[in-house]
Design a protein around this motif. Structure first.
Motif, mmCIF file in Angstrom:
data_model
loop_
_atom_site.group_PDB
_atom_site.id
_atom_site.type_symbol
_atom_site.label_atom_id
_atom_site.label_comp_id
_atom_site.label_asym_id
_atom_site.label_seq_id
_atom_site.Cartn_x
_atom_site.Cartn_y
_atom_site.Cartn_z
ATOM 1 N N LEU A 1 49.661 13.448 29.055
ATOM 2 C CA LEU A 1 49.216 13.901 27.554
ATOM 3 C C LEU A 1 50.322 14.242 26.773
ATOM 4 N N VAL A 2 50.342 13.796 25.556
ATOM 5 C CA VAL A 2 51.192 13.888 24.567
ATOM 6 C C VAL A 2 50.613 14.771 23.301
ATOM 7 N N CYS A 3 50.912 15.673 23.010
ATOM 8 C CA CYS A 3 50.652 16.480 21.940
ATOM 9 C C CYS A 3 51.608 16.718 20.853
ATOM 10 N N TRP A 4 51.096 16.800 19.615
ATOM 11 C CA TRP A 4 51.971 17.139 18.391
ATOM 12 C C TRP A 4 51.367 18.152 17.521
ATOM 13 N N GLY A 5 52.103 18.775 16.668
ATOM 14 C CA GLY A 5 51.744 19.645 15.891
ATOM 15 C C GLY A 5 52.883 20.755 15.155
ATOM 16 N N THR A 6 52.526 21.748 15.001
ATOM 17 C CA THR A 6 53.739 22.638 14.205
ATOM 18 C C THR A 6 53.775 23.753 14.909
ATOM 19 N N ALA A 7 55.047 24.406 15.155
ATOM 20 C CA ALA A 7 55.345 25.615 15.585
ATOM 21 C C ALA A 7 55.917 26.376 14.445
ATOM 22 N N ARG A 8 55.532 27.823 14.504
ATOM 23 C CA ARG A 8 56.227 28.680 13.654
ATOM 24 C C ARG A 8 56.846 29.704 14.267
ATOM 25 N N MET A 9 57.959 30.098 14.009
ATOM 26 C CA MET A 9 58.724 31.136 14.767
ATOM 27 C C MET A 9 60.103 31.760 14.057
ATOM 28 N N THR A 10 60.410 33.076 14.272
ATOM 29 C CA THR A 10 61.284 33.600 13.633
ATOM 30 C C THR A 10 62.317 33.914 14.610
ATOM 31 N N MET A 11 63.693 33.277 14.352
ATOM 32 C CA MET A 11 64.758 33.608 15.372
ATOM 33 C C MET A 11 65.229 35.097 15.109
ATOM 34 N N THR A 12 65.498 35.723 16.509
ATOM 35 C CA THR A 12 65.769 36.785 16.312
ATOM 36 C C THR A 12 66.839 37.526 17.600
ATOM 37 N N GLY A 13 67.291 38.349 17.618
ATOM 38 C CA GLY A 13 68.333 38.820 18.724
ATOM 39 C C GLY A 13 69.573 37.993 18.734
ATOM 40 N N ASP A 14 70.381 38.314 19.559
ATOM 41 C CA ASP A 14 71.693 37.556 19.694
ATOM 42 C C ASP A 14 71.767 36.558 20.697
ATOM 43 N N ARG A 15 70.948 36.068 21.139
ATOM 44 C CA ARG A 15 70.726 34.920 22.449
ATOM 45 C C ARG A 15 71.697 33.830 21.917
ATOM 46 N N PHE A 16 71.771 33.582 20.730
ATOM 47 C CA PHE A 16 72.587 32.315 20.226
ATOM 48 C C PHE A 16 73.900 32.615 19.501
ATOM 49 N N ARG A 17 74.199 34.015 19.300
ATOM 50 C CA ARG A 17 75.267 34.596 19.007
ATOM 51 C C ARG A 17 75.655 34.101 17.631
ATOM 52 N N VAL A 18 74.450 34.436 16.542
ATOM 53 C CA VAL A 18 74.438 34.375 15.115
ATOM 54 C C VAL A 18 73.449 35.364 14.627
ATOM 55 N N VAL A 19 73.623 35.471 13.326
ATOM 56 C CA VAL A 19 72.737 36.455 12.615
ATOM 57 C C VAL A 19 71.800 35.598 11.867
ATOM 58 N N PRO A 20 70.538 35.500 12.428
ATOM 59 C CA PRO A 20 69.604 34.850 11.541
ATOM 60 C C PRO A 20 68.984 35.554 10.329
ATOM 61 N N ASN A 21 68.442 34.783 9.280
ATOM 62 C CA ASN A 21 68.231 35.460 8.040
ATOM 63 C C ASN A 21 66.487 36.239 8.357
ATOM 64 N N PRO B 1 59.894 36.162 18.942
ATOM 65 C CA PRO B 1 58.620 37.263 19.355
ATOM 66 C C PRO B 1 57.293 36.916 18.393
ATOM 67 N N ASP B 2 57.224 36.233 17.295
ATOM 68 C CA ASP B 2 56.010 35.801 16.559
ATOM 69 C C ASP B 2 55.898 34.403 16.768
ATOM 70 N N TYR B 3 56.220 33.720 17.875
ATOM 71 C CA TYR B 3 55.698 32.257 18.037
ATOM 72 C C TYR B 3 54.376 31.868 17.947
ATOM 73 N N SER B 4 54.337 30.744 17.255
ATOM 74 C CA SER B 4 52.851 30.113 17.502
ATOM 75 C C SER B 4 53.041 28.520 17.433
ATOM 76 N N VAL B 5 51.922 28.124 18.025
ATOM 77 C CA VAL B 5 52.050 26.729 17.696
ATOM 78 C C VAL B 5 50.606 26.377 17.698
ATOM 79 N N GLU B 6 50.423 25.103 16.741
ATOM 80 C CA GLU B 6 49.157 24.746 16.443
ATOM 81 C C GLU B 6 49.118 23.366 16.738
ATOM 82 N N LEU B 7 48.501 22.685 17.839
ATOM 83 C CA LEU B 7 48.344 21.525 18.271
ATOM 84 C C LEU B 7 47.586 20.658 17.111
ATOM 85 N N GLN B 8 47.887 19.575 16.569
ATOM 86 C CA GLN B 8 47.297 18.960 15.554
ATOM 87 C C GLN B 8 46.650 17.590 15.950
ATOM 88 N N GLY B 9 47.188 17.190 17.063
ATOM 89 C CA GLY B 9 46.952 15.732 17.563
ATOM 90 C C GLY B 9 47.111 15.565 18.839
#
Length: 187
Positions: A73-93, A57-65
C-alpha cells in the motif's frame, strides 16, 4: 490494508505510541530516509516513535489518497508538525510546518510489517526557520557538503568532493531516492 494505515495515522496524530505499537507486526521495520533512520522490531520502533514525538509533539498526518496492489500500500497526504527540542542542534522558530508526505506500507499476518515515511527535509527546515545544512550535518555528519562546490582545479583529476549523495548511509536524503519494495515474509 488502508484501514490499518488510517488507524496508524490516527494513533500517531494523537502521539499514542501504545496504540501504534498494537498495529505493528513483531518484525516491523520503520524507515524515515529524510532522517536516515531505520527501526527494526518492537523495542526500536517504540524508541523511534517516542524520539519523533519528543521532537514533533503536535505531529498529525492526514491521508488524502492511497493505492494498493493487494500486497503493498502507498498513501499520500499532509503532515503537520512543529520542530522542538535540540535533537537537530538548531533553534527552530516554533512555527508549525505543513508538508506533503508519501508513505509506503508492507503487511504481514494482518498487521503493518513495514513503513517508509518520505517527506522533504529541506521544506521542513525552511518552515521551522532552521538551516537544512545544519540539520543534515547533525543527522549525517561529514556525509553532507554544506560548504558548496570546490574549484575542480584544486582537486586531482578524476577526484570529486563527496556530497551527501555519496554518503555511506543506505538511504541518503534526496528527492531522487529510489523506492524499493519492503521485503517481508508472505502470508
Amino acid at each position: 490494508m488502508f484501514e490499518l494505515a488510517q488507524e496508524l495515522a490516527v494513533a500517531k496524530s494523537r502521539q499514542d505510541v501504545p496504540a501504534a505499537m498494537k498495529l505493528f507486526h513483531r518484525d516491523m521495520v520503520l524507515e524515515a530516509p529524510a532522517f536516515g533512520t531505520t527501526a527494526r522490531g518492537p523495542d526500536e520502533n517504540e524508541k523511534a516513535l517516542n524520539a519523533f514525538f519528543a521532537s514533533f509533539p503536535d505531529y498529525s498526518v492526514e491521508l488524502q489518497g492511497h493505492a494498493d496492489n493487494g500486497d503493498a500500500l502507498v498513501c499520500w497526504g499532509t503532515a503537520r508538525m512543529t520542530m522542538t527540542g535540540d535533537r537537530f542542534r538548531v533553534v527552530p522558530n516554533g512555527r508549525r510546518a505543513e508538508l506533503p508526505v508519501f508513505i509506503q506500507f508492507a503487511f504481514k499476518d494482518s498487521l503493518i510489517a513495514g513503513e517508509r515515511f518520505f517527506f522533504d527535509l529541506s521544506a521542513l527546515c525552511v518552515q521551522a526557520g532552521v538551516s537544512a545544512d545544519a540539520v543534515r550535518r547533525t543527522l549525517f555528519g561529514d556525509a553532507v557538503d554544506p560548504v558548496g562546490p570546490v574549484d575542480p582545479v584544486t582537486l586531482p583529476q578524476g577526484h570529486h568532493r563527496p556530497g551527501f549523495l555519496a554518503a555511506r548511509h543506505p538511504h541518503p536524503p534526496s528527492s531522487t531516492s529510489r523506492i524499493e519494495p519492503i521485503k517481508g515474509d508472505e502470508k
